[in-house]
Every structure is written in C-alpha cells, then in structure tokens.
Design an enzyme around this catalytic site. Sequence first.
Site, PDB file in Angstrom:
ATOM      1  N   SER A 116      44.776  27.803   1.984  1.00 34.15           N
ATOM      2  CA  SER A 116      43.928  26.683   2.377  1.00 34.15           C
ATOM      3  C   SER A 116      42.455  27.114   2.429  1.00 34.15           C
ATOM      4  O   SER A 116      41.901  27.556   1.430  1.00 34.15           O
ATOM      5  CB  SER A 116      44.406  26.129   3.718  1.00 34.15           C
ATOM      6  OG  SER A 116      43.853  24.868   3.979  1.00 34.15           O
ATOM      7  N   HIS A 169      51.811  21.385   2.619  1.00 35.39           N
ATOM      8  CA  HIS A 169      50.693  22.324   2.739  1.00 35.39           C
ATOM      9  C   HIS A 169      51.114  23.571   3.510  1.00 35.39           C
ATOM     10  O   HIS A 169      50.813  24.694   3.100  1.00 35.39           O
ATOM     11  CB  HIS A 169      49.523  21.639   3.449  1.00 35.39           C
ATOM     12  CG  HIS A 169      48.262  22.435   3.449  1.00 35.39           C
ATOM     13  ND1 HIS A 169      47.593  22.779   2.304  1.00 35.39           N
ATOM     14  CD2 HIS A 169      47.540  22.978   4.466  1.00 35.39           C
ATOM     15  CE1 HIS A 169      46.511  23.474   2.591  1.00 35.39           C
ATOM     16  NE2 HIS A 169      46.462  23.627   3.907  1.00 35.39           N
ATOM     17  N   ASP A 208      51.535  18.393  -1.176  1.00 30.68           N
ATOM     18  CA  ASP A 208      50.529  18.825  -0.214  1.00 30.68           C
ATOM     19  C   ASP A 208      49.688  17.619   0.200  1.00 30.68           C
ATOM     20  O   ASP A 208      48.959  17.051  -0.612  1.00 30.68           O
ATOM     21  CB  ASP A 208      49.643  19.908  -0.836  1.00 30.68           C
ATOM     22  CG  ASP A 208      48.724  20.580   0.152  1.00 30.68           C
ATOM     23  OD1 ASP A 208      48.244  19.919   1.083  1.00 30.68           O
ATOM     24  OD2 ASP A 208      48.473  21.791  -0.020  1.00 30.68           O
TER      25      ASP A 208
END
Length: 273
Positions: free
Chosen positions: A95, A253, A224
Amino acid sequence: MPYITTSDGTELYYTDQGEGRPVVFSHGWPLSSDAWRKEIKLVADAGFRAIAHDRRGHGRSQQTYHGNDIDTYARDLRDLVRALDLHDVVVVGHSTGGGEVVRYAAEYAEGRVRKVFTAGAIPPVMLKSETNPEGTPIEVFDAIRAGVLGDVSQYWKDLALPFWGFNRDGVPFSQGLVDDFWRQGMMASLVAAYDCVKAFSETDQTEDLRALDVPIFIAHGGDDQIVPIEAAALKTAEIVSKGTLKVYDGAPHGISGAYQDQLDQDLLAFIAD
C-alpha cells in the site's frame, strides 16, 4: 527495543530477524511493522535477514508533526538501510509502503537495492484527474480525513471491513483481524494518519516507476477496494521496464488467508532468485 535516528533527528523503531541477504519491509497506512510479522518469520526461516520498521508517526516510532510525506518516508528508509549498512537489498512494500519503497529504490537506493516487491501499492497515483480518469475522486479522500478527525477509534473498525473484504458476500469474517487493524491504527498519531492521506493519494510517482532499473514484482488483489487496481498495478506494469504483474483473483487490499499464503510463496520465490 532497537531504534535508529534519521538524518532529521527522528527516532524509528525497527525489528531485525535472521541472517543472510537483507529483505526490508515497509507497511501500509495506518499500520506498523507488525503487519509483516508472518512474512518476517517466513523470510528469516528461509535464510534471509528480515527487517521492518515503523514509519514515522506510526507504531513505536517517534510521532513527528513534519515529514509525513512519501519523499520523507523514502529518505527515512534510506537512513535505516545506511544505519544497518545493508547491501544487495530486496525492498518490500504494501500500500503506502509500496510507494515508499518505489521512491526509495528510484531516488535514494545508492546502489544497494537488487529487487523491489510491492503488494496493493499506491503508484503511480491514486487521485482521479483529467489525466488519470481511473483514479479515486477527491471526495473519497476527504471522507477518509473526516473519519480520522472524527471518531477515529470507530473509523478504524469500520475501515477494516473493506480493507479485508469482509463487506463482500462469502468472505469469512475475522474479529481478530479487525481488532488488530484497530490496535495498529490507534498507535498512529492523528497528525501522521491525517497527513498521510494526502501523501498516499496525491503523490504522482510516474517518474519514480520510469526510473526503476531493477526488477519489480507487482502484486495486487483483484478486488482491492482501498487501492483499486485499474489506477495502480495495471498502470505500474505498463510504466516499469522490468516488471512482473500478478493479480490475485478476488483478493482484497489486506493480506490474509489464501491470498497471504500465495503471496508469501511468490515473495519467497522472488527473493530467492
């Protein structure tokens, strides 16, 4: 607990496990190095040195008012690698951590990086614009900021649901994962959590991706909901010169369950090569 002091005087916590060629992990927002605990053990057990730090303002690191941006995060990573005198490094980022390691490898690596591995990473840029129509509208990020400034404790519990995909039919729910997301989120300072929203959503890292001259493995969940794949991994794979893209069908995610099992296998294979 081990700490290093960055070039601007910030104290960063890190964990250092195993021996061998180094693998350095960077976590996502609003988490800490604890998010990589399983991978740290697996990588160390496989004969590598696994290192992970808490980003400034997160986890056990110093809570600074300034420097909550991608470039400072990348320079902090440079300072960690320098302090531990690491070479032949594989950097791994999830991320926001994916943006951190990409900027580090592109601008600050000093010849120390041999490979990059990202999962659900933010590059090239998340924010929707005329030149990035696949991106996420600014109103979504404004709502995130409002959540952080409001009842942040409840917000972390709410955000954990789409983060792990628990709002999808048929996805097994884990209260433990929700609780751990909340725990790590509450360790982050409010300033860091708030400022990082701009950092992860508005930082254009197109030129960082073009500048990468080492292999990069681009992992991304097909479902995601936090960093949609259309504006992230799919574009990244088109920009980099030495990229390998892998989409994990239906994966969220957050890295857990079957997605984590497969991702960890791919990570171990990538760093061993």
